[in-house]
Design an enzyme around this catalytic site. Structure first.
Site, short mmCIF file in Angstrom:
data_model
loop_
_atom_site.label_atom_id
_atom_site.label_comp_id
_atom_site.label_asym_id
_atom_site.label_seq_id
_atom_site.Cartn_x
_atom_site.Cartn_y
_atom_site.Cartn_z
CG ASP A 188 -61.31 -25.68 1.65
OD1 ASP A 188 -61.35 -25.85 1.09
OD2 ASP A 188 -60.18 -26.01 3.38
CG PHE A 241 -53.18 -23.43 3.82
CD1 PHE A 241 -53.71 -24.02 4.22
CD2 PHE A 241 -53.18 -22.58 4.92
CE1 PHE A 241 -54.33 -24.19 5.31
CE2 PHE A 241 -53.36 -22.48 5.81
CZ PHE A 241 -54.58 -23.44 6.26
CB VAL A 242 -54.41 -17.97 1.18
CG1 VAL A 242 -54.25 -18.18 0.05
CG2 VAL A 242 -56.02 -17.96 1.60
CD GLU A 283 -65.48 -18.69 8.91
OE1 GLU A 283 -64.75 -17.96 9.39
OE2 GLU A 283 -65.38 -20.26 8.55
CG ASP A 284 -61.57 -17.50 8.12
OD1 ASP A 284 -62.56 -18.68 7.62
OD2 ASP A 284 -60.40 -18.24 8.71
CE LYS A 314 -58.05 -23.04 0.22
NZ LYS A 314 -57.19 -23.73 1.26
NE ARG A 353 -55.74 -17.12 14.45
CZ ARG A 353 -56.86 -17.80 13.93
NH1 ARG A 353 -56.71 -17.74 13.03
NH2 ARG A 353 -57.21 -19.13 14.73
CG ASP A 365 -55.62 -20.32 11.85
OD1 ASP A 365 -56.42 -20.30 11.11
OD2 ASP A 365 -54.99 -21.20 12.76
P1 IMP Z 1 -64.52 -25.63 5.61
O1 IMP Z 1 -65.48 -26.15 6.53
O2 IMP Z 1 -63.56 -26.87 3.92
O3 IMP Z 1 -65.92 -25.12 4.35
O4 IMP Z 1 -63.45 -24.80 5.83
C1 IMP Z 1 -63.75 -23.17 6.55
C2 IMP Z 1 -62.15 -23.73 7.77
O5 IMP Z 1 -61.24 -23.98 6.95
C3 IMP Z 1 -61.69 -21.96 7.70
O6 IMP Z 1 -62.94 -21.43 9.14
C4 IMP Z 1 -60.54 -21.66 7.96
O7 IMP Z 1 -60.51 -21.64 9.13
C5 IMP Z 1 -59.99 -23.27 7.19
N1 IMP Z 1 -59.28 -23.06 6.27
C6 IMP Z 1 -59.29 -23.84 4.81
N2 IMP Z 1 -58.56 -22.95 3.85
C7 IMP Z 1 -57.71 -22.36 4.36
C8 IMP Z 1 -56.57 -21.92 4.13
O8 IMP Z 1 -56.69 -21.43 3.00
N3 IMP Z 1 -56.05 -20.85 5.19
C9 IMP Z 1 -56.78 -20.86 6.52
N4 IMP Z 1 -57.66 -21.28 6.97
C10 IMP Z 1 -58.25 -22.11 6.04
MG MG Z 2 -61.34 -20.65 10.62
#
Ligand code: IMP
Ligand code: MG
Length: 179
Positions: A102, A151-152, A98-99, A130, A164, A158
């Protein structure tokens, strides 16, 4: 030019490749002699995945999954499966790529879904972790870098489906994502 929207470069392409090499080395070591299904989470992880995947010396399958929220905003709302994997993972080693981790909601959703299918092992590999309050107990087994709670974008990540293709990971100017 996309560069003008970037506050600062956090990780350069060279730093990213060094980490990719190290993570691939660890995966190769941890799964020596085993088969692995490597699953990229669309779309943000695709670039990271393709770099890691080419450095694996194991017997590997590649697969893809897509999850999205049907509420508003990046991480709010309920999650739904948009595209499932095609591989049968029962009894197999699985690594989810995964990227960014968060709040952890996305990876929790994917881990819950895939663990029901009884893989032999289920591991999580993220490019970025993060530093923020996590809303799930999901922990990554392989982490590229930690980033502050800003925000990165770039290297697959993206904002509104842009940025991207930047070769580095950068902090997006706040006036872009807060507007
Ligand atoms: P989570 O479910 O809160 O862990 O969020 C994960 C998803 O939120 C990732 O797959 C990203 O698509 C998006 N995301 C969260 N923070 C960022 C960021 O800083 N930059 C880009 N995408 C983010
Ligand atoms: Mg994503």
């Amino acid at each position: 030019m996309l560069d003008k929207d970037i506050e600062r470069v956090i990780y350069t392409p060279e730093q990213i490749q060094d980490r990719v090499k190290e993570i691939a080395r660890r995966i190769n070591e941890d799964f020596t002699g085993e088969e692995v299904v490597v699953i990229a989470v669309l779309r943000g992880a695709v670039i990271f995945f393709s770099d890691i995947f080419r450095k694996l010396t194991l017997d590997c399958e590649a697969d893809f999954i897509s999850v999205g929220s049907y509420g508003k905003g990046a991480t709010s709302g309920k999650l739904e499966l948009k595209k499932d994997i095609t591989a049968d993972i029962k009894g197999k080693n699985v690594i989810i790529v995964e990227d960014i981790l968060d709040t952890g909601k996305t990876l929790k959703f994917i881990c819950d879904l895939l663990s029901q299918r009884e893989p032999k092992a289920l591991r999580v590999c993220v490019l970025l972790d993060k530093k923020c309050e996590k809303q799930s107990e999901v922990k990554a087994d392989y982490v590229g870098f930690e980033v502050d709670d800003t925000f990165v974008v770039g290297y697959g990540l993206d904002y509104a489906d842009r940025y991207r293709n930047l070769p580095y990971i950068g902090e997006l100017k706040t006036d872009i994502w807060r507007k």
